[in-house]
Design a protein around this motif. Structure first.
Motif, PDB file in Angstrom:
ATOM      1  N   ARG A 198       0.936  -1.274  -0.064  1.00 54.47           N
ATOM      2  CA  ARG A 198      -0.031  -0.018  -0.013  1.00 54.47           C
ATOM      3  C   ARG A 198       0.785   1.214   0.008  1.00 54.47           C
ATOM      4  NH1 ARG A 198      -3.816   0.113   4.813  1.00 54.47           N
ATOM      5  NH2 ARG A 198      -4.434   2.124   3.795  1.00 54.47           N
ATOM      6  N   ALA A 199       2.140   1.118   0.870  1.00 58.95           N
ATOM      7  CA  ALA A 199       2.998   2.376   0.461  1.00 58.95           C
ATOM      8  C   ALA A 199       3.534   2.484  -0.564  1.00 58.95           C
ATOM      9  CB  ALA A 199       3.881   2.068   1.992  1.00 58.95           C
ATOM     10  N   GLY A 200       3.867   1.564  -1.535  1.00 61.91           N
ATOM     11  CA  GLY A 200       4.709   1.897  -2.917  1.00 61.91           C
ATOM     12  C   GLY A 200       5.675   0.840  -2.736  1.00 61.91           C
ATOM     13  N   PHE A 201       6.082   0.203  -1.918  1.00 61.20           N
ATOM     14  CA  PHE A 201       7.001  -0.850  -1.978  1.00 61.20           C
ATOM     15  C   PHE A 201       6.730  -2.361  -2.639  1.00 61.20           C
ATOM     16  CE2 PHE A 201       8.450   1.403   1.807  1.00 61.20           C
ATOM     17  CZ  PHE A 201       9.817   1.518   1.496  1.00 61.20           C
ATOM     18  N   ARG A 202       7.599  -3.088  -3.156  1.00 65.23           N
ATOM     19  CA  ARG A 202       7.365  -4.394  -3.786  1.00 65.23           C
ATOM     20  C   ARG A 202       8.158  -5.307  -2.745  1.00 65.23           C
ATOM     21  NH1 ARG A 202      10.406  -7.029  -7.162  1.00 65.23           N
ATOM     22  NH2 ARG A 202      11.609  -5.097  -7.786  1.00 65.23           N
ATOM     23  N   PRO A 203       7.347  -6.117  -1.970  1.00 64.89           N
ATOM     24  CA  PRO A 203       7.955  -7.110  -1.289  1.00 64.89           C
ATOM     25  C   PRO A 203       8.855  -7.965  -1.764  1.00 64.89           C
ATOM     26  CG  PRO A 203       5.487  -6.981  -0.647  1.00 64.89           C
ATOM     27  CD  PRO A 203       5.927  -6.240  -1.905  1.00 64.89           C
ATOM     28  N   GLY A 204       9.986  -8.266  -0.883  1.00 68.52           N
ATOM     29  CA  GLY A 204      10.960  -9.045  -1.327  1.00 68.52           C
ATOM     30  C   GLY A 204      10.949 -10.427  -0.371  1.00 68.52           C
ATOM     31  N   PRO A 205      12.163 -10.821  -0.125  1.00 68.65           N
ATOM     32  CA  PRO A 205      12.503 -12.205   0.703  1.00 68.65           C
ATOM     33  C   PRO A 205      12.022 -11.580   2.208  1.00 68.65           C
ATOM     34  CG  PRO A 205      14.379 -11.957  -0.676  1.00 68.65           C
ATOM     35  CD  PRO A 205      13.670 -10.641  -0.994  1.00 68.65           C
ATOM     36  N   VAL A 206      11.640 -12.665   2.898  1.00 69.76           N
ATOM     37  CA  VAL A 206      11.290 -12.417   4.237  1.00 69.76           C
ATOM     38  C   VAL A 206      12.154 -13.473   5.130  1.00 69.76           C
ATOM     39  CG1 VAL A 206       9.690 -12.386   6.105  1.00 69.76           C
ATOM     40  CG2 VAL A 206       9.102 -11.671   3.896  1.00 69.76           C
ATOM     41  N   TRP A 207      12.891 -12.933   6.469  1.00 66.84           N
ATOM     42  CA  TRP A 207      13.378 -13.964   7.061  1.00 66.84           C
ATOM     43  C   TRP A 207      13.003 -13.958   8.471  1.00 66.84           C
ATOM     44  CZ3 TRP A 207      15.480 -10.397   3.862  1.00 66.84           C
ATOM     45  CH2 TRP A 207      16.423 -10.964   2.785  1.00 66.84           C
ATOM     46  N   THR A 208      12.781 -15.091   9.169  1.00 66.84           N
ATOM     47  CA  THR A 208      12.257 -15.207  10.458  1.00 66.84           C
ATOM     48  C   THR A 208      13.170 -16.226  11.399  1.00 66.84           C
ATOM     49  OG1 THR A 208      10.772 -17.325  10.298  1.00 66.84           O
ATOM     50  CG2 THR A 208       9.948 -14.890   9.773  1.00 66.84           C
ATOM     51  N   ASP A 209      13.076 -16.181  12.685  1.00 76.82           N
ATOM     52  CA  ASP A 209      13.635 -17.231  13.536  1.00 76.82           C
ATOM     53  C   ASP A 209      13.003 -18.417  13.782  1.00 76.82           C
ATOM     54  OD1 ASP A 209      12.256 -16.795  16.457  1.00 76.82           O
ATOM     55  OD2 ASP A 209      11.969 -15.309  15.035  1.00 76.82           O
ATOM     56  N   PRO A 210      13.429 -19.385  13.911  1.00 78.31           N
ATOM     57  CA  PRO A 210      12.621 -20.839  14.179  1.00 78.31           C
ATOM     58  C   PRO A 210      11.330 -20.685  14.899  1.00 78.31           C
ATOM     59  CG  PRO A 210      15.093 -21.263  14.314  1.00 78.31           C
ATOM     60  CD  PRO A 210      14.858 -19.631  14.372  1.00 78.31           C
ATOM     61  N   GLN A 211      11.483 -19.957  15.932  1.00 75.59           N
ATOM     62  CA  GLN A 211      10.015 -19.668  16.624  1.00 75.59           C
ATOM     63  C   GLN A 211       8.891 -18.676  16.053  1.00 75.59           C
ATOM     64  OE1 GLN A 211      13.411 -19.533  18.327  1.00 75.59           O
ATOM     65  NE2 GLN A 211      13.151 -21.885  18.404  1.00 75.59           N
ATOM     66  N   ARG A 212       9.429 -18.097  14.623  1.00 73.16           N
ATOM     67  CA  ARG A 212       8.632 -17.057  14.399  1.00 73.16           C
ATOM     68  C   ARG A 212       8.180 -15.866  15.504  1.00 73.16           C
ATOM     69  NH1 ARG A 212       6.842 -18.024   9.359  1.00 73.16           N
ATOM     70  NH2 ARG A 212       5.186 -16.420   9.539  1.00 73.16           N
ATOM     71  N   LEU A 213       9.322 -15.586  16.175  1.00 73.56           N
ATOM     72  CA  LEU A 213       8.987 -14.570  17.267  1.00 73.56           C
ATOM     73  C   LEU A 213       9.009 -13.129  16.366  1.00 73.56           C
ATOM     74  CD1 LEU A 213      11.339 -15.471  20.164  1.00 73.56           C
ATOM     75  CD2 LEU A 213       8.605 -15.532  20.136  1.00 73.56           C
ATOM     76  N   PHE A 214      10.145 -13.078  15.430  1.00 70.85           N
ATOM     77  CA  PHE A 214      10.469 -11.845  14.720  1.00 70.85           C
ATOM     78  C   PHE A 214      10.434 -12.109  13.359  1.00 70.85           C
ATOM     79  CE2 PHE A 214      12.877  -7.783  14.157  1.00 70.85           C
ATOM     80  CZ  PHE A 214      12.410  -6.969  15.010  1.00 70.85           C
ATOM     81  N   SER A 215      10.692 -10.894  12.564  1.00 69.15           N
ATOM     82  CA  SER A 215      10.799 -11.075  10.889  1.00 69.15           C
ATOM     83  C   SER A 215      11.626  -9.984  10.488  1.00 69.15           C
ATOM     84  CB  SER A 215       9.353 -11.075  10.097  1.00 69.15           C
ATOM     85  OG  SER A 215       8.705  -9.974  10.531  1.00 69.15           O
ATOM     86  N   VAL A 216      12.473 -10.261   9.551  1.00 70.52           N
ATOM     87  CA  VAL A 216      13.162  -9.139   8.393  1.00 70.52           C
ATOM     88  C   VAL A 216      12.676  -9.254   7.329  1.00 70.52           C
ATOM     89  CG1 VAL A 216      15.410  -8.452   7.875  1.00 70.52           C
ATOM     90  CG2 VAL A 216      15.087  -9.360  10.352  1.00 70.52           C
ATOM     91  N   HIS A 217      12.333  -7.896   6.670  1.00 70.58           N
ATOM     92  CA  HIS A 217      11.767  -7.934   5.322  1.00 70.58           C
ATOM     93  C   HIS A 217      12.681  -7.130   4.271  1.00 70.58           C
ATOM     94  CE1 HIS A 217       7.781  -9.053   6.688  1.00 70.58           C
ATOM     95  NE2 HIS A 217       8.221  -8.827   7.793  1.00 70.58           N
TER      96      HIS A 217
END
Length: 331
Positions: free
Chosen positions: A307-326
């Protein structure tokens, strides 16, 4: 009762009319916003005022607490994906960090990236930022480090880059969650404009067991409580206010319907406070809402970025899915 200075832009009461107007521009903004918060119902103020030098120091302590998972979890993700981020960024990238703080996490990018051309850390806490930038210059002797003391939630005019690389934004720590949904969208739209042709590396805390969230914001050592109460101590130091810190309690809880942690300062008793020459009555049980920390789903965050104009790429998370990096491309 303490004598108050009257920050610019506040309509003073008769009591304050003859007080000296000696505040600087930062005091002016803080004073205006705190007075407006105390006049309003319900009472709330931006969490950006947590981060004077003492608040920044306390937040650094929070990041080391055993209950506070976001910092160590995000650092672990960044360590694992740094090489992929470097490949996506390309050589001679310029890194712009929004809300730079202690500059701890960006070191992983600076070490992994291929000859980064320049680093622009942006933060509202000037003293803390300049000290951290000086340390970084010694560690990365060939890197141009240009700290910018500014409110990154407002429109930014960044200096033109001299290298041929892409401009890569860095916004870790799930600070995006401190904004309302409307503010988060506005920030991302401004970031997309600033980063055109580059990308944004964004850290986002994820929805999870409320017990984990409660512990993270109510640590056993009371550091988060001290961090919250420092906002009132800062008002005493900088604005001549007369808050009695022991008269307020730190209160943080997870609001599940809104998917956010809320932090408040709750009055323990009926009391009178004076800020910028204006007197306020705070009833027992009334609160000053100091922070929201929204939690995200991966799909929800990607939809917001689009919605803000970005095009999402890869996403990384930890094994417990506590946090994400986009990785978010900025066309």
């Amino acid at each position: 009762m303490l004598t108050s200075t009257v920050p610019c832009g506040i309509a003073p009461t008769a009591e304050a009319a003859n007080a000296p107007a000696s505040a600087n521009a930062s005091d002016c903004e803080f004073g205006r916003d705190l007075v407006a918060a105390l006049r309003a119902r319900p009472r709330s103020i931006s969490p950006k005022y947590f981060y004077d030098a003492e608040g920044s120091r306390l937040f650094d302590r929070i990041c080391e607490l055993p209950e506070y998972y976001p910092t160590r979890t995000e650092l672990g993700i960044l360590q694992r994906c740094a090489a992929e981020l470097a490949q996506l960024a390309g050589p001679q990238a310029e890194i712009v960090e929004f809300g730079a703080g202690s500059l701890r996490k960006v070191r992983l990018l600076l070490q992994a990236f291929d000859a980064p051309a320049r680093y622009l850390p942006i933060d509202i806490s000037g003293e803390h930022l300049r000290d951290a930038a000086a340390v970084l210059r010694r560690e990365f002797a060939g890197l141009e480090v240009q700290p910018i003391v500014a409110d990154y939630t407002q429109r930014l005019l960044l200096p033109q880059g001299e290298g041929g690389g892409r401009r890569i934004g860095f916004f870790p720590g799930s600070t995006l969650g401190n904004f309302s949904p409307e503010e988060a969208l506005s920030f991302l739209r401004r970031a997309a404009e600033v980063l055109q042709g580059g990308a944004l590396v964004l850290g986002a805390d994820l929805v999870k067991d409320p017990r984990v969230l409660h512990a993270a914001y109510n640590d056993a050592q009371g550091v988060t409580a001290a961090f919250n109460l420092n906002l009132l101590a800062r008002a005493n130091r900088e604005l001549g206010a007369n808050f009695e810190l022991q008269g307020f309690a730190h209160y943080a809880f997870y609001n599940a319907p809104l998917q956010r942690i809320e932090m408040h300062l709750v009055s323990r008793e009926r009391q009178a406070v004076t800020v910028c020459g204006e007197r306020f009555t705070v009833e027992e049980g009334e609160s000053l809402h100091t922070e929201n920390s929204h939690k995200f789903t991966v799909d929800g965050l990607r939809a917001l970025a689009m919605r803000a104009g970005f095009r999402p790429g890869p996403v990384w998370t930890d094994p417990q899915r506590l946090f994400s990096v986009h990785w978010l491309h900025a066309p």
